[in-house]
Design a protein around this motif. Structure first.
Motif, PDB file in Angstrom:
ATOM      1  N   LYS A   9       0.885  -1.170   0.000  1.00  0.00           N
ATOM      2  CA  LYS A   9       0.000   0.000   0.000  1.00  0.00           C
ATOM      3  C   LYS A   9       0.921   1.217   0.000  1.00  0.00           C
ATOM      4  N   ARG A  10       0.666   2.149  -0.893  1.00  0.00           N
ATOM      5  CA  ARG A  10       1.506   3.346  -0.933  1.00  0.00           C
ATOM      6  C   ARG A  10       1.158   4.266   0.224  1.00  0.00           C
ATOM      7  N   LYS A  11       2.105   5.133   0.574  1.00  0.00           N
ATOM      8  CA  LYS A  11       1.876   6.097   1.655  1.00  0.00           C
ATOM      9  C   LYS A  11       0.819   7.108   1.245  1.00  0.00           C
ATOM     10  N   ARG A  16      -0.756   7.381  -7.332  1.00  0.00           N
ATOM     11  CA  ARG A  16      -0.382   6.093  -7.937  1.00  0.00           C
ATOM     12  C   ARG A  16       0.752   6.291  -8.934  1.00  0.00           C
ATOM     13  N   PHE A  19       3.956   6.899  -7.075  1.00  0.00           N
ATOM     14  CA  PHE A  19       4.343   5.650  -6.431  1.00  0.00           C
ATOM     15  C   PHE A  19       5.013   4.702  -7.424  1.00  0.00           C
ATOM     16  N   TRP A  23       8.865   3.502  -7.321  1.00  0.00           N
ATOM     17  CA  TRP A  23       9.097   2.090  -7.057  1.00  0.00           C
ATOM     18  C   TRP A  23       9.880   1.441  -8.204  1.00  0.00           C
ATOM     19  N   HIS A  47       2.678  -4.453 -10.661  1.00  0.00           N
ATOM     20  CA  HIS A  47       1.977  -3.183 -10.495  1.00  0.00           C
ATOM     21  C   HIS A  47       0.484  -3.411 -10.740  1.00  0.00           C
ATOM     22  N   ASP A  68      -1.517  -1.634  -4.057  1.00  0.00           N
ATOM     23  CA  ASP A  68      -0.934  -0.933  -5.201  1.00  0.00           C
ATOM     24  C   ASP A  68      -0.014  -1.858  -5.991  1.00  0.00           C
ATOM     25  N   PHE A 104       7.982   5.700   0.602  1.00  0.00           N
ATOM     26  CA  PHE A 104       6.842   5.580  -0.313  1.00  0.00           C
ATOM     27  C   PHE A 104       5.870   4.446   0.009  1.00  0.00           C
ATOM     28  N   ILE A 105       6.207   3.582   0.952  1.00  0.00           N
ATOM     29  CA  ILE A 105       5.341   2.449   1.306  1.00  0.00           C
ATOM     30  C   ILE A 105       4.730   2.661   2.689  1.00  0.00           C
ATOM     31  N   SER A 110       1.113  -3.043   4.867  1.00  0.00           N
ATOM     32  CA  SER A 110       1.643  -3.814   3.735  1.00  0.00           C
ATOM     33  C   SER A 110       2.162  -5.156   4.235  1.00  0.00           C
TER      34      SER A 110
END
Length: 121
Positions: A9-11, A16, A19, A23, A47, A68, A104-105, A110
């Motif tokens: 899950k992104r922060k 998106r 992210f 990533w 992705h 994500d 970023f995560i 997660s």
């Protein structure tokens, strides 16, 4: 082969697009730099695709909001993965990797685990 899997899950506050760009470009390059210290044999990013098909499949099962993406890293054995905790270079690389992930995560949301694949076909 043994692999680690993280459903990411992104922060909050990161789009998106931002992210996926970070990533795939920044984090993946960091993993390439650290792969020998971390004894990673293979690394793959999946992705997620946010569209009607994804939503329909999720809804048909009553599932939660999608992740994500999924990150997977393969190791030659459980012994190799377990040895990272006793290797100074690996420990240093892990600290670097986790510090980057924090950028970023959403690590608290997660899930992360170790698995052994069982190929069916």
């Amino acid at each position: 082969m043994i692999k680690t899997t993280i459903c990411i899950k992104r922060k909050v506050g990161i789009t998106r697009k931002e992210f996926f760009e970070y990533w795939y470009n920044e984090h993946a390059n960091l993993i390439k730099e650290l792969k020998d210290d971390l004894k990673i044999a293979r690394y793959v990013q999946s992705h997620s695709i946010d569209n009607e098909v994804s939503e329909s499949l999720r809804a048909s099962r009553g599932g939660p909001e999608m992740f994500d993406g999924i990150g997977e890293a393969w190791f030659e054995s459980m012994e190799v993965l377990s040895s990272l905790g006793q290797d100074e270079a690996a420990l240093k690389a892990l600290v670097t990797l986790i510090e980057d992930e924090k950028q970023f995560i959403d690590l608290e949301n997660s899930p992360f685990w170790v698995a052994e694949e069982k190929e069916i076909f």
